[in-house]
Write a protein that holds these residues in place. Sequence first.
Motif, PDB file in Angstrom:
ATOM      1  N   GLY A  19       0.816  -1.213   0.000  1.00 30.38           N
ATOM      2  CA  GLY A  19       0.000   0.000   0.000  1.00 30.38           C
ATOM      3  C   GLY A  19       0.849   1.261   0.000  1.00 30.38           C
ATOM      4  O   GLY A  19       0.536   2.240  -0.677  1.00 30.38           O
ATOM      5  N   CYS A  20       1.930   1.248   0.764  1.00 32.80           N
ATOM      6  CA  CYS A  20       2.844   2.399   0.774  1.00 32.80           C
ATOM      7  C   CYS A  20       3.478   2.601  -0.598  1.00 32.80           C
ATOM      8  O   CYS A  20       3.605   3.734  -1.075  1.00 32.80           O
ATOM      9  CB  CYS A  20       3.927   2.201   1.825  1.00 32.80           C
ATOM     10  N   LEU A  21       3.890   1.510  -1.229  1.00 34.21           N
ATOM     11  CA  LEU A  21       4.493   1.604  -2.558  1.00 34.21           C
ATOM     12  C   LEU A  21       3.482   2.123  -3.576  1.00 34.21           C
ATOM     13  O   LEU A  21       3.789   3.006  -4.388  1.00 34.21           O
ATOM     14  CB  LEU A  21       5.018   0.232  -2.998  1.00 34.21           C
ATOM     15  N   TRP A  22       2.269   1.629  -3.516  1.00 31.83           N
ATOM     16  CA  TRP A  22       1.223   2.058  -4.441  1.00 31.83           C
ATOM     17  C   TRP A  22       0.906   3.539  -4.248  1.00 31.83           C
ATOM     18  O   TRP A  22       0.774   4.300  -5.206  1.00 31.83           O
ATOM     19  CB  TRP A  22      -0.019   1.198  -4.227  1.00 31.83           C
ATOM     20  N   GLY A  23       0.795   3.964  -2.996  1.00 35.51           N
ATOM     21  CA  GLY A  23       0.541   5.373  -2.712  1.00 35.51           C
ATOM     22  C   GLY A  23       1.690   6.260  -3.153  1.00 35.51           C
ATOM     23  O   GLY A  23       1.481   7.361  -3.669  1.00 35.51           O
ATOM     24  N   GLY A  24       2.920   5.800  -2.971  1.00 39.13           N
ATOM     25  CA  GLY A  24       4.088   6.572  -3.396  1.00 39.13           C
ATOM     26  C   GLY A  24       4.153   6.728  -4.902  1.00 39.13           C
ATOM     27  O   GLY A  24       4.466   7.812  -5.417  1.00 39.13           O
ATOM     28  N   ILE A  25       3.842   5.665  -5.616  1.00 35.71           N
ATOM     29  CA  ILE A  25       3.841   5.738  -7.083  1.00 35.71           C
ATOM     30  C   ILE A  25       2.745   6.687  -7.559  1.00 35.71           C
ATOM     31  O   ILE A  25       2.944   7.480  -8.476  1.00 35.71           O
ATOM     32  CB  ILE A  25       3.669   4.331  -7.687  1.00 35.71           C
ATOM     33  N   GLY A  26       1.581   6.640  -6.912  1.00 26.97           N
ATOM     34  CA  GLY A  26       0.497   7.564  -7.264  1.00 26.97           C
ATOM     35  C   GLY A  26       0.884   9.007  -7.012  1.00 26.97           C
ATOM     36  O   GLY A  26       0.565   9.898  -7.802  1.00 26.97           O
ATOM     37  N   LEU A  27       1.600   9.258  -5.917  1.00 22.33           N
ATOM     38  CA  LEU A  27       2.039  10.613  -5.603  1.00 22.33           C
ATOM     39  C   LEU A  27       3.033  11.125  -6.635  1.00 22.33           C
ATOM     40  O   LEU A  27       2.953  12.278  -7.071  1.00 22.33           O
ATOM     41  CB  LEU A  27       2.655  10.650  -4.208  1.00 22.33           C
ATOM     42  N   VAL A  28       3.952  10.273  -7.049  1.00 22.25           N
ATOM     43  CA  VAL A  28       4.932  10.667  -8.063  1.00 22.25           C
ATOM     44  C   VAL A  28       4.233  10.992  -9.387  1.00 22.25           C
ATOM     45  O   VAL A  28       4.578  11.968 -10.057  1.00 22.25           O
ATOM     46  CB  VAL A  28       5.991   9.559  -8.254  1.00 22.25           C
ATOM     47  N   GLU A  29       3.241  10.211  -9.753  1.00 20.16           N
ATOM     48  CA  GLU A  29       2.494  10.477 -10.985  1.00 20.16           C
ATOM     49  C   GLU A  29       1.741  11.801 -10.896  1.00 20.16           C
ATOM     50  O   GLU A  29       1.698  12.563 -11.857  1.00 20.16           O
ATOM     51  CB  GLU A  29       1.524   9.336 -11.272  1.00 20.16           C
ATOM     52  N   LYS A  30       1.160  12.101  -9.729  1.00 19.69           N
ATOM     53  CA  LYS A  30       0.447  13.372  -9.553  1.00 19.69           C
ATOM     54  C   LYS A  30       1.415  14.545  -9.638  1.00 19.69           C
ATOM     55  O   LYS A  30       1.085  15.585 -10.212  1.00 19.69           O
ATOM     56  CB  LYS A  30      -0.279  13.393  -8.211  1.00 19.69           C
ATOM     57  N   LEU A  31       2.603  14.414  -9.052  1.00 20.83           N
ATOM     58  CA  LEU A  31       3.594  15.485  -9.112  1.00 20.83           C
ATOM     59  C   LEU A  31       4.063  15.719 -10.547  1.00 20.83           C
ATOM     60  O   LEU A  31       4.242  16.859 -10.969  1.00 20.83           O
ATOM     61  CB  LEU A  31       4.784  15.158  -8.215  1.00 20.83           C
ATOM     62  N   ALA A  32       4.254  14.650 -11.299  1.00 17.59           N
ATOM     63  CA  ALA A  32       4.665  14.792 -12.700  1.00 17.59           C
ATOM     64  C   ALA A  32       3.571  15.463 -13.518  1.00 17.59           C
ATOM     65  O   ALA A  32       3.850  16.313 -14.360  1.00 17.59           O
ATOM     66  CB  ALA A  32       5.009  13.424 -13.284  1.00 17.59           C
ATOM     67  N   ALA A  33       2.327  15.089 -13.269  1.00 15.14           N
ATOM     68  CA  ALA A  33       1.217  15.709 -13.992  1.00 15.14           C
ATOM     69  C   ALA A  33       1.097  17.190 -13.641  1.00 15.14           C
ATOM     70  O   ALA A  33       0.842  18.021 -14.513  1.00 15.14           O
ATOM     71  CB  ALA A  33      -0.084  14.978 -13.676  1.00 15.14           C
ATOM     72  N   ALA A  34       1.300  17.530 -12.377  1.00 15.04           N
ATOM     73  CA  ALA A  34       1.234  18.930 -11.966  1.00 15.04           C
ATOM     74  C   ALA A  34       2.365  19.735 -12.594  1.00 15.04           C
ATOM     75  O   ALA A  34       2.181  20.885 -12.997  1.00 15.04           O
ATOM     76  CB  ALA A  34       1.294  19.035 -10.445  1.00 15.04           C
TER      77      ALA A  34
END
Length: 74
Positions: A19-34
Amino acid sequence: MIGALIFAAVTASVGFLAGCLWGGIGLVEKLAAADNEREEFKRRLNRILETDVGIATPGTLPAVIYSLARGEVA
């Protein structure tokens, strides 16, 4: 009984780490999109500033935005 407790502890640990890994990957994708969105807005603003003829009513919002974008004090 002890085996079931160990299995439950290991399963919970693996689930938590996944879950931590999945959340971290999602956060990185959101930062890249921003970051991509920020770059797009910078390109749009630069295009507006390049094509701006400089005629704006002093009290309007676009005049304030343009003066801030140019670095002028509003």
